[in-house]
Scaffold this motif. Structure first.
Motif, mmCIF file in Angstrom:
data_model
loop_
_atom_site.group_PDB
_atom_site.id
_atom_site.type_symbol
_atom_site.label_atom_id
_atom_site.label_comp_id
_atom_site.label_asym_id
_atom_site.label_seq_id
_atom_site.Cartn_x
_atom_site.Cartn_y
_atom_site.Cartn_z
ATOM 1 N N ASP A 132 0.759 -1.287 0.042
ATOM 2 C CA ASP A 132 0.030 -0.062 0.147
ATOM 3 C C ASP A 132 0.988 1.343 -0.031
ATOM 4 O OD1 ASP A 132 -2.246 -1.431 0.025
ATOM 5 O OD2 ASP A 132 -2.427 -1.221 2.276
ATOM 6 N N LEU A 133 2.073 1.084 0.756
ATOM 7 C CA LEU A 133 2.772 2.528 0.930
ATOM 8 C C LEU A 133 4.248 1.931 0.333
ATOM 9 C CD1 LEU A 133 1.622 3.898 4.562
ATOM 10 C CD2 LEU A 133 0.939 4.298 2.094
ATOM 11 N N VAL A 134 4.961 3.052 0.132
ATOM 12 C CA VAL A 134 6.553 3.044 -0.043
ATOM 13 C C VAL A 134 7.236 3.908 0.821
ATOM 14 C CG1 VAL A 134 8.090 3.122 -1.947
ATOM 15 C CG2 VAL A 134 5.816 2.362 -2.544
ATOM 16 N N HIS A 135 8.203 3.079 1.364
ATOM 17 C CA HIS A 135 8.948 4.214 2.397
ATOM 18 C C HIS A 135 10.387 4.693 1.564
ATOM 19 C CE1 HIS A 135 11.376 4.294 6.278
ATOM 20 N NE2 HIS A 135 10.607 5.404 6.132
ATOM 21 N N VAL A 136 10.349 5.870 1.334
ATOM 22 C CA VAL A 136 11.575 6.632 0.573
ATOM 23 C C VAL A 136 12.020 7.796 1.376
ATOM 24 C CG1 VAL A 136 12.021 7.743 -1.562
ATOM 25 C CG2 VAL A 136 10.239 6.044 -1.544
ATOM 26 N N ASP A 137 13.238 8.006 1.473
ATOM 27 C CA ASP A 137 13.897 9.054 2.232
ATOM 28 C C ASP A 137 13.259 9.407 3.520
ATOM 29 O OD1 ASP A 137 15.612 8.979 0.065
ATOM 30 O OD2 ASP A 137 14.574 10.414 -0.903
ATOM 31 N N GLY A 138 12.871 8.527 4.218
ATOM 32 C CA GLY A 138 12.214 8.769 5.676
ATOM 33 C C GLY A 138 10.653 9.186 5.649
ATOM 34 N N ALA A 139 10.118 9.137 4.607
ATOM 35 C CA ALA A 139 8.591 9.196 4.300
ATOM 36 C C ALA A 139 7.917 8.283 3.792
ATOM 37 C CB ALA A 139 8.385 10.710 3.597
ATOM 38 N N TYR A 140 6.415 8.116 4.046
ATOM 39 C CA TYR A 140 5.790 7.364 3.515
ATOM 40 C C TYR A 140 4.913 7.703 2.368
ATOM 41 C CZ TYR A 140 7.058 4.172 7.414
ATOM 42 O OH TYR A 140 7.879 3.671 8.334
ATOM 43 N N GLN A 141 4.870 7.152 1.080
ATOM 44 C CA GLN A 141 4.027 7.776 0.143
ATOM 45 C C GLN A 141 3.273 6.505 -0.424
ATOM 46 O OE1 GLN A 141 7.466 9.091 -2.093
ATOM 47 N NE2 GLN A 141 7.275 7.499 -3.736
ATOM 48 N N LEU A 142 2.107 6.795 -1.114
ATOM 49 C CA LEU A 142 1.338 5.928 -1.860
ATOM 50 C C LEU A 142 2.242 5.014 -2.906
ATOM 51 C CD1 LEU A 142 -2.102 7.656 -2.358
ATOM 52 C CD2 LEU A 142 -1.396 6.295 -0.559
ATOM 53 N N SER A 143 1.680 3.716 -3.060
ATOM 54 C CA SER A 143 2.276 2.869 -3.923
ATOM 55 C C SER A 143 1.560 3.112 -5.331
ATOM 56 C CB SER A 143 2.111 1.529 -3.702
ATOM 57 O OG SER A 143 0.701 1.150 -3.638
ATOM 58 N N ASP A 144 2.080 2.686 -6.416
ATOM 59 C CA ASP A 144 1.477 3.142 -7.603
ATOM 60 C C ASP A 144 -0.107 2.625 -7.873
ATOM 61 O OD1 ASP A 144 3.932 4.313 -8.607
ATOM 62 O OD2 ASP A 144 4.783 2.476 -9.759
ATOM 63 N N ARG A 145 -0.200 1.515 -7.226
ATOM 64 C CA ARG A 145 -1.645 1.046 -7.248
ATOM 65 C C ARG A 145 -2.605 2.021 -6.519
ATOM 66 N NH1 ARG A 145 -4.058 -1.860 -3.172
ATOM 67 N NH2 ARG A 145 -2.197 -2.515 -2.214
ATOM 68 N N LEU A 146 -2.103 2.659 -5.350
ATOM 69 C CA LEU A 146 -2.919 3.582 -4.709
ATOM 70 C C LEU A 146 -3.118 4.994 -5.355
ATOM 71 C CD1 LEU A 146 -2.450 2.426 -1.155
ATOM 72 C CD2 LEU A 146 -4.518 1.946 -2.382
ATOM 73 N N LEU A 147 -1.800 5.189 -6.082
ATOM 74 C CA LEU A 147 -1.877 6.591 -6.927
ATOM 75 C C LEU A 147 -3.052 6.469 -7.886
ATOM 76 C CD1 LEU A 147 1.782 7.104 -7.346
ATOM 77 C CD2 LEU A 147 0.136 8.694 -6.110
ATOM 78 N N ARG A 148 -3.359 5.296 -8.503
ATOM 79 C CA ARG A 148 -4.281 5.073 -9.402
ATOM 80 C C ARG A 148 -5.648 5.284 -8.728
ATOM 81 N NH1 ARG A 148 -0.715 1.204 -11.269
ATOM 82 N NH2 ARG A 148 -1.695 -0.384 -10.291
ATOM 83 N N ARG A 149 -5.660 4.726 -7.502
ATOM 84 C CA ARG A 149 -6.907 4.827 -6.657
ATOM 85 C C ARG A 149 -7.094 6.218 -6.549
ATOM 86 N NH1 ARG A 149 -8.067 2.196 -0.719
ATOM 87 N NH2 ARG A 149 -9.860 3.362 -0.230
ATOM 88 N N GLN A 150 -6.049 7.037 -6.063
ATOM 89 C CA GLN A 150 -6.354 8.519 -5.704
ATOM 90 C C GLN A 150 -6.654 9.271 -7.108
ATOM 91 O OE1 GLN A 150 -2.693 11.095 -5.465
ATOM 92 N NE2 GLN A 150 -3.392 12.128 -3.377
ATOM 93 N N ALA A 151 -6.210 8.810 -7.997
ATOM 94 C CA ALA A 151 -6.613 9.563 -9.158
ATOM 95 C C ALA A 151 -8.204 9.341 -9.713
ATOM 96 C CB ALA A 151 -5.939 9.138 -10.397
ATOM 97 N N ARG A 152 -8.906 8.077 -9.330
ATOM 98 C CA ARG A 152 -10.163 7.824 -9.386
ATOM 99 C C ARG A 152 -10.963 8.648 -8.301
ATOM 100 N NH1 ARG A 152 -8.329 2.669 -9.766
ATOM 101 N NH2 ARG A 152 -9.011 1.946 -7.532
ATOM 102 N N GLN A 153 -10.507 8.603 -7.004
ATOM 103 C CA GLN A 153 -11.239 9.610 -6.361
ATOM 104 C C GLN A 153 -11.118 11.088 -6.473
ATOM 105 O OE1 GLN A 153 -9.569 8.923 -2.347
ATOM 106 N NE2 GLN A 153 -10.186 6.471 -2.120
ATOM 107 N N ASP A 154 -10.198 11.429 -7.062
ATOM 108 C CA ASP A 154 -10.171 12.914 -7.443
ATOM 109 C C ASP A 154 -11.165 13.125 -8.554
ATOM 110 O OD1 ASP A 154 -7.965 13.398 -5.991
ATOM 111 O OD2 ASP A 154 -6.503 13.392 -7.156
ATOM 112 N N GLU A 155 -11.193 12.217 -9.592
ATOM 113 C CA GLU A 155 -12.145 12.259 -10.580
ATOM 114 C C GLU A 155 -13.465 12.381 -10.057
ATOM 115 O OE1 GLU A 155 -14.851 10.767 -13.531
ATOM 116 O OE2 GLU A 155 -14.169 9.715 -12.002
ATOM 117 N N ALA A 156 -13.915 11.384 -9.176
ATOM 118 C CA ALA A 156 -15.222 11.394 -8.245
ATOM 119 C C ALA A 156 -15.492 12.708 -8.068
ATOM 120 C CB ALA A 156 -15.211 10.201 -7.496
ATOM 121 N N ARG A 157 -14.730 13.212 -7.305
ATOM 122 C CA ARG A 157 -14.980 14.453 -6.483
ATOM 123 C C ARG A 157 -15.088 15.830 -7.602
ATOM 124 N NH1 ARG A 157 -10.454 14.294 -1.979
ATOM 125 N NH2 ARG A 157 -9.339 13.678 -3.858
ATOM 126 N N ASN A 158 -14.376 15.543 -8.552
ATOM 127 C CA ASN A 158 -14.525 16.810 -9.615
ATOM 128 C C ASN A 158 -14.363 16.179 -11.155
ATOM 129 O OD1 ASN A 158 -14.378 19.405 -10.647
ATOM 130 N ND2 ASN A 158 -12.228 19.593 -10.683
#
Length: 259
Positions: free
Chosen positions: A59-85
């Protein structure tokens, strides 16, 4: 009522995931996510265990001391953004029709196509034929292009009647009204966060039909506006508790996606 509305108890995973899905870029240091968890009564150790498990599960990737969304969840984020707007087009009465033309498809391809068609907000008329009004602007993923041929056409019958048969518009509207009422009742930030998460899931199921195909009093626009209010509240809450110098990467401040 909670089960009927699809409300889920707040967990460390849900708080982390929902927070990052609402951030652009979706990236925070662990101590920031611990602070977010504390806002909702979740202990630091519980948040850190959840982060480790989310990295292990992809679900997450640990990079340079921070946690960020994986590619799979980035696609989910894009779907959510589209659902809102959603990006809509003027509708002239045409429908887009997808006919499955690929042969001897493995089960994985069939499952991936069904998921992609739903994400594109197409409805299945019958096996192998999907359609919707041609009023949305979005890219078709490769799994769809590989398996389908697309056509434009118009139904001879009443298009509103056809739409009502393809989507449960009455059920979607009733659930949206119930979520709006739940937002009115939600007092604490945790309650609003919980209901807002359910609202976003429901917006992902909005068929996004042209206005003249919708029943009277359709609550889609109001639900989006109320979700935007919740998002603004969360943005203010995070801004109060997450100093700019603790943000990951470039040190930019939190910016939630606007509806």
């Amino acid at each position: 009522m909670a089960n009927t509305l699809g409300l889920r108890p707040l967990t460390a995973r849900s708080v982390v995931l929902s927070t990052l899905l609402g951030l652009h870029p979706p990236r925070l240091r662990a101590r920031c996510l611990v602070r977010v968890g504390a806002l909702f009564g979740i202990a630091e150790g519980t948040v850190r265990v959840a982060l480790s498990r989310m990295v292990a599960s992809g679900d997450l990737v640990h990079v340079d001391g921070a946690y960020q969304l994986s590619d799979r969840l980035l696609r989910r984020q894009a779907r959510q953004d589209e659902a809102r707007n959603p990006r809509t087009l003027p509708w002239d009465g045409d429908w887009e029709i997808a006919v499955i033309t690929a042969e001897r498809r493995p089960a994985a391809d069939r499952a991936a196509l069904r998921q992609a068609m739903s994400a594109l907000r197409l409805a299945e008329l019958r096996e192998g034929t999907w359609l919707r009004p041609a009023n949305l602007c979005r890219d078709r993923p490769e799994v769809v292009r590989r398996q389908c041929t697309f056509l434009l056409g118009r139904p001879e019958e009443d298009p509103a009647q056809l739409a009502a048969g393809l989507w449960d518009l009455t059920g979607w509207a009733a659930h949206a009204d119930a979520l709006l009422a739940a937002l009115d009742r939600a007092g604490s930030p945790a309650d609003r966060f919980t209901v807002a998460t359910a609202v976003l899931r429901h917006l992902l199921r909005d068929p996004l039909l042209p206005e003249r195909l919708l029943p009277p009093g359709w609550p889609g626009a109001e639900l989006r506006a109320r979700y935007a209010d919740c998002e603004a509240d969360l943005e203010r809450l995070l801004a109060e508790h997450l100093p700019a110098d603790e943000m990951s990467g470039t040190g930019t401040r939190v910016r939630l996606a606007k509806s």
